[in-house]
Design a protein around this motif. Sequence first.
Motif, PDB file in Angstrom:
ATOM      1  N   LEU A 124      66.865 -14.556 -22.331  1.00 10.38           N
ATOM      2  CA  LEU A 124      67.836 -15.611 -22.046  1.00 10.38           C
ATOM      3  C   LEU A 124      69.212 -15.214 -22.561  1.00 10.38           C
ATOM      4  N   GLY A 125      69.247 -14.437 -23.662  1.00 12.52           N
ATOM      5  CA  GLY A 125      70.517 -13.952 -24.179  1.00 12.52           C
ATOM      6  C   GLY A 125      71.199 -13.003 -23.211  1.00 12.52           C
ATOM      7  N   VAL A 126      70.429 -12.133 -22.569  1.00 10.98           N
ATOM      8  CA  VAL A 126      71.000 -11.215 -21.580  1.00 10.98           C
ATOM      9  C   VAL A 126      71.532 -11.993 -20.378  1.00 10.98           C
ATOM     10  N   ALA A 127      70.852 -13.073 -20.005  1.00  8.76           N
ATOM     11  CA  ALA A 127      71.338 -13.893 -18.896  1.00  8.76           C
ATOM     12  C   ALA A 127      72.717 -14.461 -19.208  1.00  8.76           C
ATOM     13  N   VAL A 128      72.912 -14.917 -20.439  1.00  8.82           N
ATOM     14  CA  VAL A 128      74.222 -15.417 -20.853  1.00  8.82           C
ATOM     15  C   VAL A 128      75.231 -14.274 -20.891  1.00  8.82           C
ATOM     16  N   LEU A 129      74.814 -13.117 -21.412  1.00  9.03           N
ATOM     17  CA  LEU A 129      75.706 -11.961 -21.464  1.00  9.03           C
ATOM     18  C   LEU A 129      76.191 -11.570 -20.070  1.00  9.03           C
ATOM     19  N   THR A 130      75.297 -11.621 -19.105  1.00 10.65           N
ATOM     20  CA  THR A 130      75.652 -11.277 -17.729  1.00 10.65           C
ATOM     21  C   THR A 130      76.789 -12.157 -17.216  1.00 10.65           C
ATOM     22  N   GLU A 131      76.698 -13.435 -17.506  1.00  9.18           N
ATOM     23  CA  GLU A 131      77.754 -14.358 -17.077  1.00  9.18           C
ATOM     24  C   GLU A 131      79.063 -14.082 -17.812  1.00  9.18           C
ATOM     25  N   LEU A 132      78.978 -13.802 -19.112  1.00 11.04           N
ATOM     26  CA  LEU A 132      80.181 -13.507 -19.893  1.00 11.04           C
ATOM     27  C   LEU A 132      80.872 -12.236 -19.400  1.00 11.04           C
ATOM     28  N   VAL A 133      80.076 -11.245 -19.020  1.00 17.16           N
ATOM     29  CA  VAL A 133      80.642  -9.984 -18.518  1.00 17.16           C
ATOM     30  C   VAL A 133      81.418 -10.227 -17.236  1.00 17.16           C
ATOM     31  N   GLU A 134      80.853 -11.010 -16.339  1.00 18.50           N
ATOM     32  CA  GLU A 134      81.547 -11.298 -15.081  1.00 18.50           C
ATOM     33  C   GLU A 134      82.864 -12.034 -15.341  1.00 18.50           C
ATOM     34  N   ARG A 135      82.835 -12.995 -16.246  1.00 11.26           N
ATOM     35  CA  ARG A 135      84.048 -13.756 -16.564  1.00 11.26           C
ATOM     36  C   ARG A 135      85.099 -12.867 -17.223  1.00 11.26           C
ATOM     37  N   ALA A 136      84.653 -11.991 -18.125  1.00 17.11           N
ATOM     38  CA  ALA A 136      85.604 -11.104 -18.799  1.00 17.11           C
ATOM     39  C   ALA A 136      86.223 -10.129 -17.813  1.00 17.11           C
ATOM     40  N   ALA A 137      85.418  -9.575 -16.925  1.00 15.91           N
ATOM     41  CA  ALA A 137      85.942  -8.623 -15.942  1.00 15.91           C
ATOM     42  C   ALA A 137      86.989  -9.275 -15.046  1.00 15.91           C
ATOM     43  N   ALA A 138      86.716 -10.529 -14.651  1.00 12.20           N
ATOM     44  CA  ALA A 138      87.676 -11.230 -13.784  1.00 12.20           C
ATOM     45  C   ALA A 138      88.969 -11.553 -14.524  1.00 12.20           C
ATOM     46  N   ALA A 139      88.854 -11.795 -15.836  1.00 14.65           N
ATOM     47  CA  ALA A 139      90.038 -12.184 -16.617  1.00 14.65           C
ATOM     48  C   ALA A 139      90.847 -10.993 -17.108  1.00 14.65           C
ATOM     49  N   LEU A 140      90.271  -9.781 -16.998  1.00 13.09           N
ATOM     50  CA  LEU A 140      90.929  -8.590 -17.552  1.00 13.09           C
ATOM     51  C   LEU A 140      91.079  -7.505 -16.491  1.00 13.09           C
ATOM     52  N   PRO A 141      91.802  -7.779 -15.428  1.00 18.73           N
ATOM     53  CA  PRO A 141      91.961  -6.762 -14.380  1.00 18.73           C
ATOM     54  C   PRO A 141      92.673  -5.520 -14.927  1.00 18.73           C
ATOM     55  N   GLY A 142      92.165  -4.373 -14.522  1.00 17.55           N
ATOM     56  CA  GLY A 142      92.786  -3.118 -14.935  1.00 17.55           C
ATOM     57  C   GLY A 142      92.263  -2.563 -16.250  1.00 17.55           C
ATOM     58  N   TRP A 143      91.446  -3.318 -16.985  1.00 18.45           N
ATOM     59  CA  TRP A 143      90.898  -2.816 -18.242  1.00 18.45           C
ATOM     60  C   TRP A 143      89.732  -1.868 -17.946  1.00 18.45           C
ATOM     61  N   ASP A 144      89.538  -0.882 -18.811  1.00 16.50           N
ATOM     62  CA  ASP A 144      88.364  -0.022 -18.702  1.00 16.50           C
ATOM     63  C   ASP A 144      87.111  -0.825 -19.049  1.00 16.50           C
ATOM     64  N   CYS A 145      86.030  -0.514 -18.363  1.00 10.58           N
ATOM     65  CA  CYS A 145      84.754  -1.190 -18.614  1.00 10.58           C
ATOM     66  C   CYS A 145      83.668  -0.131 -18.812  1.00 10.58           C
ATOM     67  N   ASP A 146      83.070  -0.126 -19.989  1.00  7.13           N
ATOM     68  CA  ASP A 146      82.010   0.831 -20.303  1.00  7.13           C
ATOM     69  C   ASP A 146      80.757   0.099 -20.777  1.00  7.13           C
ATOM     70  N   ILE A 147      79.622   0.537 -20.293  1.00  9.13           N
ATOM     71  CA  ILE A 147      78.340  -0.066 -20.666  1.00  9.13           C
ATOM     72  C   ILE A 147      77.493   0.999 -21.345  1.00  9.13           C
ATOM     73  N   VAL A 148      77.137   0.735 -22.582  1.00  4.12           N
ATOM     74  CA  VAL A 148      76.308   1.654 -23.355  1.00  4.12           C
ATOM     75  C   VAL A 148      74.981   0.961 -23.636  1.00  4.12           C
ATOM     76  N   GLU A 149      73.883   1.567 -23.184  1.00  7.16           N
ATOM     77  CA  GLU A 149      72.562   0.968 -23.419  1.00  7.16           C
ATOM     78  C   GLU A 149      71.698   1.928 -24.224  1.00  7.16           C
ATOM     79  N   SER A 150      70.927   1.360 -25.163  1.00  9.24           N
ATOM     80  CA  SER A 150      70.056   2.140 -26.038  1.00  9.24           C
ATOM     81  C   SER A 150      68.636   1.602 -25.960  1.00  9.24           C
ATOM     82  N   HIS A 151      67.666   2.514 -25.814  1.00 10.67           N
ATOM     83  CA  HIS A 151      66.254   2.149 -25.769  1.00 10.67           C
ATOM     84  C   HIS A 151      65.423   3.185 -26.505  1.00 10.67           C
ATOM     85  N   HIS A 152      64.137   2.895 -26.605  1.00  9.70           N
ATOM     86  CA  HIS A 152      63.219   3.790 -27.306  1.00  9.70           C
ATOM     87  C   HIS A 152      63.128   5.155 -26.607  1.00  9.70           C
ATOM     88  N   ALA A 153      62.650   6.132 -27.342  1.00  8.04           N
ATOM     89  CA  ALA A 153      62.669   7.520 -26.869  1.00  8.04           C
ATOM     90  C   ALA A 153      61.790   7.751 -25.645  1.00  8.04           C
TER      91      ALA A 153
END
Length: 240
Positions: A124-153
Motif C-alpha cells: 500500500l505504501g508503494v501505491a501511495v509512492l506511485t501517486e506522489l511520483v506522478e504528482r512530483a513529475a508534473a510539478a517539476l518539469p525539466g528536472w532529472d528523474c532517477d529511479i534506484v531499486e535494490s533487492h536481494h542477490a
Amino acid sequence: MNEPTSPVRILVHGASGRMGQSLLRLAGERDDIVVVAAVARSQPAQRVIDGVPYFAGSELSAVPDFDVAIDFSLPEGFDGILSTCLQRGTALVSGTTGIEAHQRAALQAASQNIALLWAANFSLGVAVLTELVERAAAALPGWDCDIVESHHAHKLDAPSGTALALGASAEHGGATPRYASVRAGDIVGEHLVQFTALGERIELVHRASNRDIFARGALHVAARLHGRPAGLYRVRDLLG
C-alpha cells in the motif's frame, strides 16, 4: 440497526507458493474475509488443511463458490483462473508475473465483464509512492528523474517491475526516468525516486522490511474489489 456484512469469500490460487502461504496465514487476521478454497499446481497431499479445502489446478471447476480470487501462480496457471472468474462472474486480483502479451490482452478484455486488478507490487505504501511520483513529475518539469531499486542477490529481473511501474507514473507526469539496480544480500525491496535540479534535490523512498506487506496489501484490495463494477483497477484505486 444495520445488518452485519458477510465476509468476502476468497479463493487463493497458487496456494503452495511463498505468497500463497502468506495469504493463507494472514487471512486469519481479518474479520472481513474468509478463505473458502486453496488451489495448488499439483494434487494436494491433504484435501483439507486448517479448515480450508485444497484443490489441484486441474480441478478449478470443482471449487466452491467464491467472491474474489487472489492469484499468485505461474503464467501457465493464469489462463485457468481468469477463465474461471469469467465463467462465475467473480472478481480477480492477480500478482502473477511473467504473463505474455496475449494474456495481458485477455486481462484487458475480461475487464469488460468482471472487476480485475493486476499489479507488480501490492504494498500500500508503494501505491501511495506511485501517486506522489506522478504528482512530483508534473510539478517539476525539466528536472532529472532517477529511479534506484535494490533487492536481494537472487532477484533476476532488473529493473524490477515496481521500478518500471514507478517510471511509468513519472512518464505520465512528464518526466523521463533513468534506472539503476542493486542486487545484494537479503534486501526485501527498496525504491528511491529522485528528482534533481541545479542546487536542489527531492527524494521519495519506500523501503520494505517484511514480505508480509505484499500479502496484506493483496488481501486489502481483494476485500475492496468485491462488489465493484467491471473494470481494470489499480492498487491506488482501492486504498480507502
